[in-house]
Design an enzyme around this catalytic site. Sequence first.
Site, PDB file in Angstrom:
ATOM      1  N   GLY A 148      38.505  10.388 -20.475  1.00  9.52           N
ATOM      2  CA  GLY A 148      39.644  10.548 -21.362  1.00  9.52           C
ATOM      3  C   GLY A 148      39.203  10.709 -22.806  1.00  9.52           C
ATOM      4  O   GLY A 148      38.084  10.354 -23.179  1.00  9.52           O
ATOM      5  N   CYS A 149      40.094  11.229 -23.623  1.00  5.47           N
ATOM      6  CA  CYS A 149      39.744  11.514 -25.017  1.00  5.47           C
ATOM      7  C   CYS A 149      39.477  10.234 -25.810  1.00  5.47           C
ATOM      8  O   CYS A 149      38.456  10.124 -26.505  1.00  5.47           O
ATOM      9  CB  CYS A 149      40.840  12.345 -25.671  1.00  5.47           C
ATOM     10  SG  CYS A 149      42.516  11.692 -25.453  1.00  5.47           S
TER      11      CYS A 149
END
Length: 345
Positions: A148-149
């Site tokens: 995920g970012c």
Amino acid sequence: MKVAIIGATGYGGIELIRLLQQHPYFSIVSIHSFSQVGEHITSSYPHLRRFLVYTLQEIDVESIKKEADLVFLATPAGVSVKLTPLLLKAGLKVIDLSGDFRMVNPSIYEMWYKKPAASEEFLQQAVYGLSEWKRDEIQQAKLVANPGCFATATLLAIAPLMRNKIIEENSIIIDAKSGVSGAGKTPTHAAHFPELYDNLHIYKVNEHQHIPEIEQMLIGWNEQAKPITFSTHLIPVSRGIMVTLYAKIRKYVQIEELHNLYTNIYKNAYFVRIRPYGEFPSIKEVRGSNYCDIGIGYDERTKRITVVAVIDNMMKGAAGQAVQNANLVARLDEKTGLQYIPIYP
């Protein structure tokens, strides 16, 4: 290597198209959508005119396997759980940008995502694609779970401290801020212009779905790792993430030692740029690039370290890191097709 993109009309999918269309060794053979089958990609994204002639196709594994070697899944959570086993059984390699294969424990995924987890057979096959820390495993992988970012920025910022047991494990506080593209293409109330402009939202306080993948990596680095305090905010910019990490130092250390630690650990990590002591990055300085810029500070009065990391959430936080991982899977230089200078101002 021939590649297909499933979920090509979302922001992550469009960024993949931009990168892969300019990549010297990857060739896009098909793009796929659930809702816009038969439409030309430029009907939704006119900026791609003259660059692409692709029509969005239905998702048919038999057809995909005849053309592609590797598939990028830029789909919402819960979709790749069903598609990935079919793609792997067809002999395709998969880079999954969703959270469906990031967690080793299926019950943890279900607790945080509120969706049925993938089978343990396929969860065990997945390699968590934090490129700088999983290179060897990614090169051998058939299934890469792209991080995920928020997790990407957080883990790159904290890894040197946790692996070397420099901080008190129960003292970690992470303040994360993201541009609105991180919320995805589908409109929401919080992302509505009158709500977002000239405003700042906090959301999913200590409930963000990237928390368990961060904690999973922390435990792998340091068996004494404890749950983290993690808050996320939506800021009125289209791209960019800033993560500010606070933690208490276990014993006295000079800032020069901390800075040297980061510099030495990331000296061979092309996309991680460590700022000089006292200098901290801003999100605009990595916009449109695959870089993660990190600044380090230390308060001798409180014995707390502050680490600031910035990434472009669509690049290093999504499509850029996915291509970096695909480079590793294909045994290419991981920088290939990604050496874009940040867009400034």
